[in-house]
Design a protein around this motif. Structure first.
Motif, PDB file in Angstrom:
ATOM      1  N   THR A  40       0.835  -1.202   0.000  1.00  0.00           N
ATOM      2  CA  THR A  40       0.000   0.000   0.000  1.00  0.00           C
ATOM      3  C   THR A  40       0.869   1.251   0.000  1.00  0.00           C
ATOM      4  OG1 THR A  40      -1.860  -1.081   1.105  1.00  0.00           O
ATOM      5  CG2 THR A  40      -1.705   1.313   1.325  1.00  0.00           C
ATOM      6  N   VAL A  41       1.926   1.239   0.816  1.00  0.00           N
ATOM      7  CA  VAL A  41       2.845   2.381   0.825  1.00  0.00           C
ATOM      8  C   VAL A  41       3.497   2.541  -0.543  1.00  0.00           C
ATOM      9  CG1 VAL A  41       4.857   3.428   1.918  1.00  0.00           C
ATOM     10  CG2 VAL A  41       3.281   2.053   3.292  1.00  0.00           C
ATOM     11  N   LEU A  42       3.915   1.423  -1.134  1.00  0.00           N
ATOM     12  CA  LEU A  42       4.616   1.488  -2.413  1.00  0.00           C
ATOM     13  C   LEU A  42       3.709   1.949  -3.552  1.00  0.00           C
ATOM     14  CD1 LEU A  42       6.831  -1.699  -2.050  1.00  0.00           C
ATOM     15  CD2 LEU A  42       7.606   0.681  -2.120  1.00  0.00           C
ATOM     16  N   LYS A  43       2.401   1.756  -3.426  1.00  0.00           N
ATOM     17  CA  LYS A  43       1.485   2.322  -4.419  1.00  0.00           C
ATOM     18  C   LYS A  43       1.536   3.844  -4.378  1.00  0.00           C
ATOM     19  CE  LYS A  43      -1.899  -1.450  -4.265  1.00  0.00           C
ATOM     20  NZ  LYS A  43      -3.282  -1.803  -3.831  1.00  0.00           N
ATOM     21  N   ASN A  44       1.700   4.384  -3.191  1.00  0.00           N
ATOM     22  CA  ASN A  44       1.796   5.833  -3.014  1.00  0.00           C
ATOM     23  C   ASN A  44       3.198   6.353  -3.295  1.00  0.00           C
ATOM     24  OD1 ASN A  44      -0.784   7.092  -1.313  1.00  0.00           O
ATOM     25  ND2 ASN A  44      -0.544   4.899  -1.004  1.00  0.00           N
ATOM     26  N   LEU A  45       4.199   5.579  -2.862  1.00  0.00           N
ATOM     27  CA  LEU A  45       5.593   6.017  -2.913  1.00  0.00           C
ATOM     28  C   LEU A  45       6.435   4.885  -3.496  1.00  0.00           C
ATOM     29  CD1 LEU A  45       5.637   7.429   0.739  1.00  0.00           C
ATOM     30  CD2 LEU A  45       5.564   8.815  -1.342  1.00  0.00           C
ATOM     31  N   PRO A  46       6.484   4.759  -4.810  1.00  0.00           N
ATOM     32  CA  PRO A  46       7.122   3.581  -5.429  1.00  0.00           C
ATOM     33  C   PRO A  46       8.620   3.452  -5.198  1.00  0.00           C
ATOM     34  CG  PRO A  46       6.438   5.190  -7.091  1.00  0.00           C
ATOM     35  CD  PRO A  46       5.835   5.628  -5.800  1.00  0.00           C
ATOM     36  N   ARG A  47       9.310   4.511  -4.779  1.00  0.00           N
ATOM     37  CA  ARG A  47      10.756   4.442  -4.549  1.00  0.00           C
ATOM     38  C   ARG A  47      11.097   4.543  -3.064  1.00  0.00           C
ATOM     39  NH1 ARG A  47      13.380   9.037  -7.814  1.00  0.00           N
ATOM     40  NH2 ARG A  47      15.312   7.878  -7.420  1.00  0.00           N
ATOM     41  N   HIS A  48      10.152   4.245  -2.197  1.00  0.00           N
ATOM     42  CA  HIS A  48      10.294   4.458  -0.758  1.00  0.00           C
ATOM     43  C   HIS A  48      11.207   3.402  -0.123  1.00  0.00           C
ATOM     44  CE1 HIS A  48       8.476   4.621   3.467  1.00  0.00           C
ATOM     45  NE2 HIS A  48       8.958   5.811   3.263  1.00  0.00           N
ATOM     46  N   LEU A 225      15.700  13.101  -2.430  1.00  0.00           N
ATOM     47  CA  LEU A 225      15.537  12.708  -1.033  1.00  0.00           C
ATOM     48  C   LEU A 225      14.066  12.476  -0.700  1.00  0.00           C
ATOM     49  CD1 LEU A 225      18.090  14.996   0.869  1.00  0.00           C
ATOM     50  CD2 LEU A 225      18.265  12.537   0.413  1.00  0.00           C
ATOM     51  N   ALA A 226      13.197  13.340  -1.200  1.00  0.00           N
ATOM     52  CA  ALA A 226      11.768  13.181  -0.943  1.00  0.00           C
ATOM     53  C   ALA A 226      11.232  11.914  -1.606  1.00  0.00           C
ATOM     54  CB  ALA A 226      11.005  14.405  -1.441  1.00  0.00           C
ATOM     55  N   SER A 227      11.759  11.594  -2.776  1.00  0.00           N
ATOM     56  CA  SER A 227      11.313  10.399  -3.480  1.00  0.00           C
ATOM     57  C   SER A 227      11.756   9.124  -2.777  1.00  0.00           C
ATOM     58  CB  SER A 227      11.856  10.427  -4.912  1.00  0.00           C
ATOM     59  OG  SER A 227      11.526   9.253  -5.606  1.00  0.00           O
ATOM     60  N   LEU A 228      12.978   9.112  -2.281  1.00  0.00           N
ATOM     61  CA  LEU A 228      13.546   7.910  -1.678  1.00  0.00           C
ATOM     62  C   LEU A 228      13.165   7.741  -0.211  1.00  0.00           C
ATOM     63  CD1 LEU A 228      17.127   8.288  -3.179  1.00  0.00           C
ATOM     64  CD2 LEU A 228      15.457   6.545  -3.842  1.00  0.00           C
ATOM     65  N   ASP A 229      13.007   8.840   0.505  1.00  0.00           N
ATOM     66  CA  ASP A 229      12.853   8.765   1.971  1.00  0.00           C
ATOM     67  C   ASP A 229      12.102  10.005   2.435  1.00  0.00           C
ATOM     68  OD1 ASP A 229      13.157   7.819   4.564  1.00  0.00           O
ATOM     69  OD2 ASP A 229      15.201   8.581   4.774  1.00  0.00           O
ATOM     70  N   ILE A 230      10.819  10.079   2.125  1.00  0.00           N
ATOM     71  CA  ILE A 230      10.061  11.322   2.195  1.00  0.00           C
ATOM     72  C   ILE A 230      10.061  11.961   3.574  1.00  0.00           C
ATOM     73  CG2 ILE A 230       7.867  10.120   2.600  1.00  0.00           C
ATOM     74  CD1 ILE A 230       6.567  12.326   0.814  1.00  0.00           C
ATOM     75  N   GLY A 246       8.899  19.458   9.668  1.00  0.00           N
ATOM     76  CA  GLY A 246       7.968  19.654   8.573  1.00  0.00           C
ATOM     77  C   GLY A 246       8.023  18.578   7.516  1.00  0.00           C
ATOM     78  N   ARG A 247       8.703  17.447   7.788  1.00  0.00           N
ATOM     79  CA  ARG A 247       8.814  16.391   6.792  1.00  0.00           C
ATOM     80  C   ARG A 247       7.802  15.269   7.007  1.00  0.00           C
ATOM     81  NH1 ARG A 247      13.840  15.851   4.231  1.00  0.00           N
ATOM     82  NH2 ARG A 247      12.992  13.960   3.286  1.00  0.00           N
ATOM     83  N   ALA A 248       6.806  15.457   7.879  1.00  0.00           N
ATOM     84  CA  ALA A 248       5.787  14.434   8.088  1.00  0.00           C
ATOM     85  C   ALA A 248       5.050  14.188   6.780  1.00  0.00           C
ATOM     86  CB  ALA A 248       4.819  14.862   9.181  1.00  0.00           C
ATOM     87  N   ALA A 249       4.736  12.927   6.501  1.00  0.00           N
ATOM     88  CA  ALA A 249       4.120  12.562   5.231  1.00  0.00           C
ATOM     89  C   ALA A 249       2.843  11.770   5.478  1.00  0.00           C
ATOM     90  CB  ALA A 249       5.097  11.740   4.399  1.00  0.00           C
ATOM     91  N   THR A 250       1.965  11.778   4.487  1.00  0.00           N
ATOM     92  CA  THR A 250       0.741  10.989   4.531  1.00  0.00           C
ATOM     93  C   THR A 250       0.659  10.129   3.282  1.00  0.00           C
ATOM     94  OG1 THR A 250      -0.553  12.713   3.436  1.00  0.00           O
ATOM     95  CG2 THR A 250      -0.476  12.759   5.858  1.00  0.00           C
ATOM     96  N   ILE A 251      -0.157   9.073   3.365  1.00  0.00           N
ATOM     97  CA  ILE A 251      -0.452   8.250   2.200  1.00  0.00           C
ATOM     98  C   ILE A 251      -1.954   8.125   2.061  1.00  0.00           C
ATOM     99  CG2 ILE A 251       1.705   6.947   2.265  1.00  0.00           C
ATOM    100  CD1 ILE A 251       0.133   4.654   3.600  1.00  0.00           C
TER     101      ILE A 251
END
Length: 280
Positions: A40-48, A225-230, A246-251
Motif C-alpha cells: 500500500t505504501v509502495l502504491k503511493n511512494l514507489p521508490r520508498h 531525497l523526498a522520493s527515496l525517503d520522504i 515539517g517532513r511528516a508525510a501521509t499516504i
C-alpha cells in the motif's frame, strides 16, 4: 495508539502511523499480513526505501528468497551497504544451487556486518572446507572502523580500497559516509557529486549534498531525497541524520485499509532503534 475510524472512499493516513503498525506485525513475525500493507505504501511512494527494507524483512521471515531478489537489487541501488539486501540475494542464489554466486553475495554482506551470526553462517556454509571465510580482510577491518565510529581511520581504509576496487559502489558509499563523518567536507562534497551523477538513486550522495552543500546543492537534493525517503526515516536510522522539521508525510488508503488500521489499537509500537540493515 488510538485511531479514529475514517469513512470516506479515500483516506489520508500519516505514513509514520501506518509504518508503526507494519513494524509491529513484522516484530510479531506476522509477515504475511505485513506484505500487503507495505505494498500500500509502495502504491503511493514507489521508490520508498523504508518500504523496500520492510518488504525484505518480511521476505526473510517467510524465506521466500525468489520474491526478494528484485527488491534487494532496488534497495542496493540506493544503499549498496545494506547487508540484509545482500543476504537475501545470497539465500536466493543458494536456493538455486549457485554456490559460487551465493558465496560472493555472502562476502559482500559480511563486509558490511562482520558480527551477524546469520551472515557468518552463510559464509561458512558456502565456502570450501579448507578455507577460513571469516578471517579479517582490509574490507572487513574498514567496516569495523566504520561501525565503531573511527571515521578518520575508516576514511583512510576506504580510500585505499577505492583505488583497488574503483567500480564497487558499496566501497564508494562507505568512503563517502566516512569522509562526511570525519568532517572532511571538500572531499565529501566532491565524492557526493561524482556518485550522484554515476547513480542518481544513491541516498548517501544526496544526503551529504543536502547537509554540506551550498543552496544549489541543497535544492538539487530535495527531490531525490523526498522520493527515496520522504520523511527521513531511513536516513535517521541508517545514518543518524536528523530529520528536518515539517517532513511528516501521509499516504492515501482505501476505506477498508483505514478500517484495518483502526482495528489495531492493541498492537504495541516497535521502538525506532534498529539499523536499516539488521537481520532478524
Amino acid at each position: 495508539m488510538t485511531v479514529q475510524t475514517r469513512t470516506s472512499r479515500s483516506n489520508s493516513i500519516p505514513l509514520a502511523e501506518w509504518n508503526q503498525a507494519i513494524d509491529d506485525l513484522i516484530q510479531r513475525r506476522r509477515a504475511e499480513e505485513a506484505i500487503p500493507r507495505i505494498r500500500t505504501v509502495l502504491k503511493n511512494l514507489p521508490r520508498h526505501l523504508p518500504s523496500y527494507f520492510r518488504l525484505l524483512q518480511a521476505i526473510w521471515i517467510l524465506r521466500r528468497w525468489d520474491e526478494g531478489q528484485d527488491w534487494a537489487l532496488r534497495l542496493l541501488r540506493a544503499d549498496p551497504c545494506n547487508e540484509l539486501a545482500w543476504a537475501v540475494l545470497a539465500n536466493g542464489a543458494e536456493e538455486r544451487g549457485a554456490l559460487g554466486e551465493a558465496r560472493g553475495f555472502w562476502k559482500r554482506a559480511f563486509e558490511q556486518a562482520p558480527y551477524s551470526q546469520h551472515i557468518r553462517a552463510g559464509m561458512v556454509r558456502t565456502s570450501p572446507g579448507k578455507v577460513d571465510p571469516l578471517h579479517l580482510t582490509s574490507t572487513t577491518f574498514a567496516a569495523l572502523c566504520r561501525m565503531d565510529g573511527r571515521w578518520e581511520r575508516a576514511a583512510e581504509q576506504y580510500t585505499a580500497l577505492q583505488q583497488e576496487f574503483p567500480r564497487r559502489m558499496d566501497i564508494q558509499c562507505a568512503l563517502l559516509e566516512s569522509l562526511w563523518r570525519a568532517e572532511r567536507q571538500p572531499e565529501a562534497l566532491h565524492l557526493a557529486a561524482l556518485l550522484s551523477r554515476r547513480e542518481p538513486n544513491l541516498l548517501i550522495s544526496w544526503l551529504v549534498s543536502a547537509r554540506l552543500g551550498d543552496e544549489t546543492d541543497q535544492a538539487l537534493a530535495q527531490a531525490p531525497l523526498a522520493s527515496l525517503d520522504i520523511d527521513g526515516e531511513y536516513m535517521a536510522v541508517r545514518f543518524g541524520a536528523e530529520v528536518p522539521q515539517g517532513r511528516a508525510a501521509t499516504i492515501s488508503v482505501s476505506r477498508e485499509e483505514a478500517a484495518w488500521l483502526s482495528d489495531i489499537d492493541s498492537l504495541l509500537p516497535r521502538p525506532n532503534s534498529a539499523k536499516w540493515g539488521g537481520i532478524g
